[in-house]
Design an enzyme around this catalytic site. Structure first.
Site, PDB file in Angstrom:
ATOM      1  N   HIS A  82       7.342   9.086   3.473  1.00 22.46           N
ATOM      2  CA  HIS A  82       7.536   7.834   2.739  1.00 22.46           C
ATOM      3  C   HIS A  82       9.016   7.653   2.449  1.00 22.46           C
ATOM      4  O   HIS A  82       9.692   8.580   2.023  1.00 22.46           O
ATOM      5  CB  HIS A  82       6.753   7.868   1.419  1.00 22.46           C
ATOM      6  CG  HIS A  82       6.959   6.646   0.593  1.00 22.46           C
ATOM      7  ND1 HIS A  82       6.251   5.481   0.813  1.00 22.46           N
ATOM      8  CD2 HIS A  82       7.820   6.383  -0.416  1.00 22.46           C
ATOM      9  CE1 HIS A  82       6.660   4.563  -0.056  1.00 22.46           C
ATOM     10  NE2 HIS A  82       7.618   5.077  -0.808  1.00 22.46           N
ATOM     11  N   ASP A 161      -2.651   0.297  -9.427  1.00 20.37           N
ATOM     12  CA  ASP A 161      -1.188   0.285  -9.280  1.00 20.37           C
ATOM     13  C   ASP A 161      -0.702  -1.126  -8.992  1.00 20.37           C
ATOM     14  O   ASP A 161       0.300  -1.579  -9.547  1.00 20.37           O
ATOM     15  CB  ASP A 161      -0.764   1.234  -8.150  1.00 20.37           C
ATOM     16  CG  ASP A 161       0.707   1.047  -7.808  1.00 20.37           C
ATOM     17  OD1 ASP A 161       1.550   1.258  -8.698  1.00 20.37           O
ATOM     18  OD2 ASP A 161       1.018   0.641  -6.667  1.00 20.37           O
ATOM     19  N   ARG A 168       4.699  -4.944 -14.364  1.00 18.27           N
ATOM     20  CA  ARG A 168       6.028  -4.336 -14.574  1.00 18.27           C
ATOM     21  C   ARG A 168       7.110  -5.237 -14.021  1.00 18.27           C
ATOM     22  O   ARG A 168       8.199  -5.359 -14.579  1.00 18.27           O
ATOM     23  CB  ARG A 168       6.076  -2.957 -13.897  1.00 18.27           C
ATOM     24  CG  ARG A 168       5.265  -1.901 -14.620  1.00 18.27           C
ATOM     25  CD  ARG A 168       5.040  -0.670 -13.733  1.00 18.27           C
ATOM     26  NE  ARG A 168       6.295  -0.139 -13.240  1.00 18.27           N
ATOM     27  CZ  ARG A 168       6.438   0.513 -12.082  1.00 18.27           C
ATOM     28  NH1 ARG A 168       5.397   0.733 -11.298  1.00 18.27           N
ATOM     29  NH2 ARG A 168       7.600   0.950 -11.702  1.00 18.27           N
ATOM     30  N   SER A 183       3.514   5.442  -9.153  1.00 18.52           N
ATOM     31  CA  SER A 183       3.107   4.319  -8.313  1.00 18.52           C
ATOM     32  C   SER A 183       3.176   4.707  -6.827  1.00 18.52           C
ATOM     33  O   SER A 183       2.218   4.529  -6.066  1.00 18.52           O
ATOM     34  CB  SER A 183       4.020   3.128  -8.627  1.00 18.52           C
ATOM     35  OG  SER A 183       3.964   2.148  -7.637  1.00 18.52           O
ATOM     36  N   LYS A 187      -0.211   5.894  -4.016  1.00 19.68           N
ATOM     37  CA  LYS A 187      -0.524   5.319  -2.697  1.00 19.68           C
ATOM     38  C   LYS A 187      -0.570   6.416  -1.630  1.00 19.68           C
ATOM     39  O   LYS A 187      -1.393   6.385  -0.720  1.00 19.68           O
ATOM     40  CB  LYS A 187       0.517   4.248  -2.343  1.00 19.68           C
ATOM     41  CG  LYS A 187       0.317   2.983  -3.201  1.00 19.68           C
ATOM     42  CD  LYS A 187       1.332   1.917  -2.932  1.00 19.68           C
ATOM     43  CE  LYS A 187       2.607   2.125  -3.661  1.00 19.68           C
ATOM     44  NZ  LYS A 187       3.045   1.103  -4.578  1.00 19.68           N
TER      45      LYS A 187
HETATM   46  N1  URA Z   1       7.781   1.015  -5.065  1.00 20.48           N
HETATM   47  C1  URA Z   1       6.529   1.297  -5.490  1.00 20.48           C
HETATM   48  O1  URA Z   1       5.609   1.468  -4.689  1.00 20.48           O
HETATM   49  N2  URA Z   1       6.307   1.380  -6.804  1.00 20.48           N
HETATM   50  C2  URA Z   1       7.264   1.202  -7.725  1.00 20.48           C
HETATM   51  O2  URA Z   1       7.000   1.310  -8.896  1.00 20.48           O
HETATM   52  C3  URA Z   1       8.565   0.909  -7.281  1.00 20.48           C
HETATM   53  C4  URA Z   1       8.791   0.823  -5.935  1.00 20.48           C
END
Ligand code: URA
Length: 432
Positions: A82, A161, A168, A183, A187
């Site tokens: 990632h 999320d 947010r 977050s 994923k």
């Molecule tokens: N990318 C994400 O997936 N989550 C965040 O909180 C910030 C950037």
């Protein structure tokens, strides 16, 4: 439990229990907690932070809030990668085939781009016919067959999320390390990998502009991953300038193919090989990074990884002919030079502005439903440390539209110059 008590305890700096965090995410997902309380919670976390246990509890609960991929039918250790997002970052297109060529399964869920950074799926769709919509059965089949598949993100991955992130985004609470870390990791956990290599970017084109913040984010994500039994490591890399020389979908795929042929730019080659080497270690094929690097360089130099790229593109319905003949990639009608407005050594590049400029040429989306022009983008002729004289070409816009003066200005403004020599920036700062 009452949400007001949870908010108050976090506000006052107490550690929340796993039960409290679980209760909050479940109730918020069901719509039982109003946005104003969830916002207050996010703001309390923003100021008070979270312990590693709290962040792990938040991650696991968000990961479990929607679909979770079951990749147990895939043989071997599934290693995912990632990146926290950067301009011109096409490393996935390179290290996917590199790692798969080592017989390590890469089952990648990927997204589309929005804003100044492009998405892997958009880049891959520069191959005519390339398809990323598939069910789990086909995904597993392709990974077992080719050791590599890239699928579009499922509509229902980590909905908690998604909901919290949207909140947010409008409440000034995106930039909290534990919230970002949980977050991202939620994923990754839902996407089913056994091991994860993170590329945490820092610099003018990155989410984390400052190195110290990037290190903290990397540490938080690695701790979450390891505490949830996913072997996780992070590389912290420079994003003060775009990676490689091309920004834009087909242009980036071409550069990735060049790199798989051994003819890529140094920074892109180095970062791809470094990340792939770490994946080789986590995937159990190498005992340390040096051995991983040797294995990766082998499959790069003997053409196995390039063949893997073709096999992968074909298997997902794409026309792989451009891998052998890059002239077959979509190309723009016009190539327009951007002259330097000044003379000197390039001392600074605002990478995010280059990304925005490419987006304005049609290479990316300003809004979710915008249509991408695969051929559009920017070719950089100068990067940090290079000398350019006023009027010399700084960059070339690949474009199918006419009204591009503002974009040209934007590219010029992204560059700063110094009269004295400037060192090339370090590419990889650290690994955790
Ligand atoms: N990318 C994400 O997936 N989550 C965040 O909180 C910030 C950037």
């Amino acid at each position: 439990m009452r949400m007001v008590d949870i908010i108050s305890r976090k506000r006052d700096g107490f550690e929340l229990s796993e039960e409290e965090i679980t209760w909050f995410i479940q109730a918020y997902s069901k719509g039982d907690i109003p946005d104003y309380q969830a916002s207050a919670f996010a703001m309390a976390v923003f100021f008070q932070g979270m312990t590693q246990q709290e962040a792990a509890a938040l991650t696991i609960e968000m990961a479990g809030s929607g679909d979770q991929l079951d990749l147990s039918a895939i043989d071997g250790i599934k290693v995912d990668k990632h990146s926290t997002g950067g301009v011109g970052d096409k490393t996935t297109l390179i290290l996917g085939p590199l790692v798969a060529a080592l017989d390590i399964p890469v089952a990648k869920m990927s997204g589309r781009g929005l804003g100044h950074t492009g998405g892997t799926i958009d880049k891959l769709e520069a191959f005519e016919g390339f398809r990323t919509e598939m069910d789990q059965e086909e995904f597993v089949h392709l990974v077992n067959k080719n050791k590599l598949a890239v699928a579009g993100q499922s509509g229902n991955l980590t909905p908690a999320d998604k909901k919290l992130y949207s909140l947010r985004d409008v409440t000034g609470t995106v930039n909290s390390i534990p919230l970002i870390a949980s977050s991202v990791m939620s994923k990754k956990i839902a996407a089913g990998a056994d091991a994860i290599v993170l590329d945490v970017k820092t610099g003018s084109g990155a989410f984390m502009e400052h190195l110290e913040e990037a290190k903290k984010l990397a540490r938080a994500m690695v701790d979450i991953g390891n505490s949830l039994n996913r072997r996780t490591m992070a590389v912290i890399s420079n994003m003060d300038q775009p990676l490689g020389y091309f920004v834009g979908n087909a242009l980036e795929v071409k550069e990735a193919v060049d790199t798989l042929r051994g003819n890529g730019p140094e920074d892109l080659h180095e970062l791809s090989v470094t990340l792939a080497s770490h994946m080789a270690v986590l995937g159990g094929k190498a005992s340390d990074e040096q051995e991983g690097r040797r294995l990766v360089e082998n499959v790069l130099n003997d053409g196995t990884a390039l063949e893997k790229m073709k096999q992968f593109v074909k298997s997902q319905g794409g026309d792989s002919a451009p891998v052998d003949n890059p002239d077959l990639f979509p190309s723009a009608q016009k190539q327009v030079e951007v002259p330097a407005a000044d003379s000197g050594y390039v001392s600074r590049m605002q990478a995010a502005r280059i990304g925005q400029a490419a987006m304005m040429l049609g290479a990316g989306r300003a809004a979710k439903d915008d249509v991408i022009d695969y051929a559009a983008g920017i070719e950089l002729k100068a990067k940090i440390g290079d000398y350019v004289a006023e009027g010399e070409t700084l960059a070339v816009m690949h474009v199918n539209q006419d009204d591009i003066k503002a974009v040209s200005d934007m590219i010029q403004q992204a560059y700063s110059f110094s009269p004295s020599e400037v060192e090339k920036p370090e590419l990889i700062y650290d690994s955790i």
